[in-house]
Scaffold this active site. Sequence first.
Site, PDB file in Angstrom:
ATOM      1  N   LYS A 226      -3.369  -0.420  -8.223  1.00  0.00           N
ATOM      2  CA  LYS A 226      -3.304  -2.184  -9.015  1.00  0.00           C
ATOM      3  C   LYS A 226      -3.712  -2.502 -10.019  1.00  0.00           C
ATOM      4  O   LYS A 226      -5.044  -1.770 -10.669  1.00  0.00           O
ATOM      5  CB  LYS A 226      -4.040  -2.201  -7.885  1.00  0.00           C
ATOM      6  CG  LYS A 226      -4.440  -4.166  -7.211  1.00  0.00           C
ATOM      7  CD  LYS A 226      -3.198  -4.530  -7.687  1.00  0.00           C
ATOM      8  CE  LYS A 226      -1.797  -4.152  -5.962  1.00  0.00           C
ATOM      9  NZ  LYS A 226      -0.760  -4.867  -7.030  1.00  0.00           N
TER      10      LYS A 226
ATOM     11  N   GLN B 266      -5.378  -8.624  -2.115  1.00  0.00           N
ATOM     12  CA  GLN B 266      -5.381  -7.842  -1.690  1.00  0.00           C
ATOM     13  C   GLN B 266      -6.951  -7.742  -0.570  1.00  0.00           C
ATOM     14  O   GLN B 266      -7.353  -7.574   0.076  1.00  0.00           O
ATOM     15  CB  GLN B 266      -4.901  -6.499  -1.490  1.00  0.00           C
ATOM     16  CG  GLN B 266      -2.868  -6.556  -2.114  1.00  0.00           C
ATOM     17  CD  GLN B 266      -2.207  -7.043  -3.096  1.00  0.00           C
ATOM     18  OE1 GLN B 266      -3.917  -8.154  -3.767  1.00  0.00           O
ATOM     19  NE2 GLN B 266      -1.419  -6.903  -3.466  1.00  0.00           N
TER      20      GLN B 266
ATOM     21  N   ASP C 123      -1.287   4.960  -6.738  1.00  0.00           N
ATOM     22  CA  ASP C 123       0.551   4.995  -5.727  1.00  0.00           C
ATOM     23  C   ASP C 123       1.052   6.115  -6.861  1.00  0.00           C
ATOM     24  O   ASP C 123       2.093   6.369  -6.157  1.00  0.00           O
ATOM     25  CB  ASP C 123       0.929   3.234  -6.510  1.00  0.00           C
ATOM     26  CG  ASP C 123      -0.057   2.522  -6.156  1.00  0.00           C
ATOM     27  OD1 ASP C 123      -0.885   1.589  -6.300  1.00  0.00           O
ATOM     28  OD2 ASP C 123       0.856   1.705  -4.847  1.00  0.00           O
TER      29      ASP C 123
ATOM     30  N   ARG D  68      10.659  -1.148  -4.448  1.00  0.00           N
ATOM     31  CA  ARG D  68       9.120  -0.801  -5.181  1.00  0.00           C
ATOM     32  C   ARG D  68       9.367   0.020  -6.176  1.00  0.00           C
ATOM     33  O   ARG D  68       9.678   1.832  -5.666  1.00  0.00           O
ATOM     34  CB  ARG D  68       7.960  -1.270  -4.342  1.00  0.00           C
ATOM     35  CG  ARG D  68       7.877  -2.759  -4.014  1.00  0.00           C
ATOM     36  CD  ARG D  68       6.629  -2.820  -3.510  1.00  0.00           C
ATOM     37  NE  ARG D  68       5.375  -3.510  -4.748  1.00  0.00           N
ATOM     38  CZ  ARG D  68       4.143  -3.425  -4.003  1.00  0.00           C
ATOM     39  NH1 ARG D  68       3.540  -3.195  -2.789  1.00  0.00           N
ATOM     40  NH2 ARG D  68       3.642  -4.125  -5.058  1.00  0.00           N
TER      41      ARG D  68
ATOM     42  N   GLY E  13       0.625  -0.827   0.464  1.00  0.00           N
ATOM     43  CA  GLY E  13       0.171  -0.167  -0.270  1.00  0.00           C
ATOM     44  C   GLY E  13       0.837   1.078   0.047  1.00  0.00           C
ATOM     45  O   GLY E  13       1.671   1.395   0.302  1.00  0.00           O
TER      46      GLY E  13
END
Length: 373
Positions: free
Chosen positions: A273, A221, A262, A119, A85
């Site tokens: 996502k 998720q 994100d 990431r 997240g």
Amino acid sequence: MRHNRASHYTAARRDETAPPAVSGTSIASDPMTRTDLHDSIRAVLWQGDHLRLLDQRRLPFEETAIDCRSAAEVAAAITDLVVRGAPAIGIAAAWGVVLAARADPATLPAALEQLRAARPTAVNLMWALDRMKRAIAAGADAAALAVEAQAIQDEDLAANRRMGELGAAQLGPAPVGVLTHCNTGSLATAGFGTALGVIRAGYAAGRIDRVYAGETRPWLQGARLTMWELARDGIPATLIADSAAAHLMKSGAVQWVIVGADRIAANGDTANKIGTYQLAIAARHHGVRFMVVAPSSTVDMTAASGAAIEIELRAATELLGYGGQRTVVDGAQAWNPVFDVTPAELIDVIVTERGVIERPAQTGLALQFGPPA
Ligand SMILES: CSC[C@@H](O)[C@@H](O)C(=O)COP(=O)(O)O
């Protein structure tokens, strides 16, 4: 299982029989305290000399924590989705910097680099590290860096509460059905959540009567985490297969899609996502409104459009099996991008803690964030 209602988690204890969940890190694994309110969920918890992360790979059936004692361990936990997240990984990384400063300030440059590489898509990670870097440049020692990391965490919680109010005010007044994707709740943030924060606030205000959650293949998720958070809050929730979304919209059961982000580019294009883009296309086709909810730390004014956003590609093995069991014929190939970009034209509303941007394709983010960098 030991319960300790005075703290969020039970004290960690090394379990020598447990398999290492993050390779190369020392792990303390133990059940965490079970409570009933979303306020009690803390994905990231500083313990004074180490960082405790709720292991999100094991939810909903195991509430276990991983204790990180170095920046390298935090970076590995981010890469391996122990913590995930966008806001939560930024917060965890900030604490990773504190761990490096406490161990040896000379290791800070390498630690910052290692955390940054954990990431690529969620810009909250780079945002938090840049903020810690500025504090280091200003002469902050480990104690001052801890104050900065705590401020990042506290500000995220406050932003979520504010976005909850702003987003819920966009709904209704008649109660609506909502579809959400992935997990954007307390687990993905400092608490309360972004899109899930709007859903919480909207449900509390009587403006939402049912939430549909897409399962979010391949890490689930939505199925594992969002359904868990909604169940704890007693919010009526229905799980759907990701591929059932257009059919659901056609049925008239949902009036809004509400998702997190994100990274949001200067023109309003939004990375989130994988699967979010196809939800936005289906929503527009069915007259369902589409809301993106994210704190200002998710906005990247240096990215002119979504084309500048790096999309994380993860291992094909995540798609080639399920629950540790291979499901696809040997030798098969798989393509596993874990984010996509929804063009601003398909977004009706972007909510940040600074306010609401309606029809972002017309204005971009400049109204709240100034001209693109
Ligand atoms: C408030 S969380 C917003 C996004 O980070 C969320 O929607 C998402 O895509 C999370 O992806 P994940 O791969 O689980 O880190």
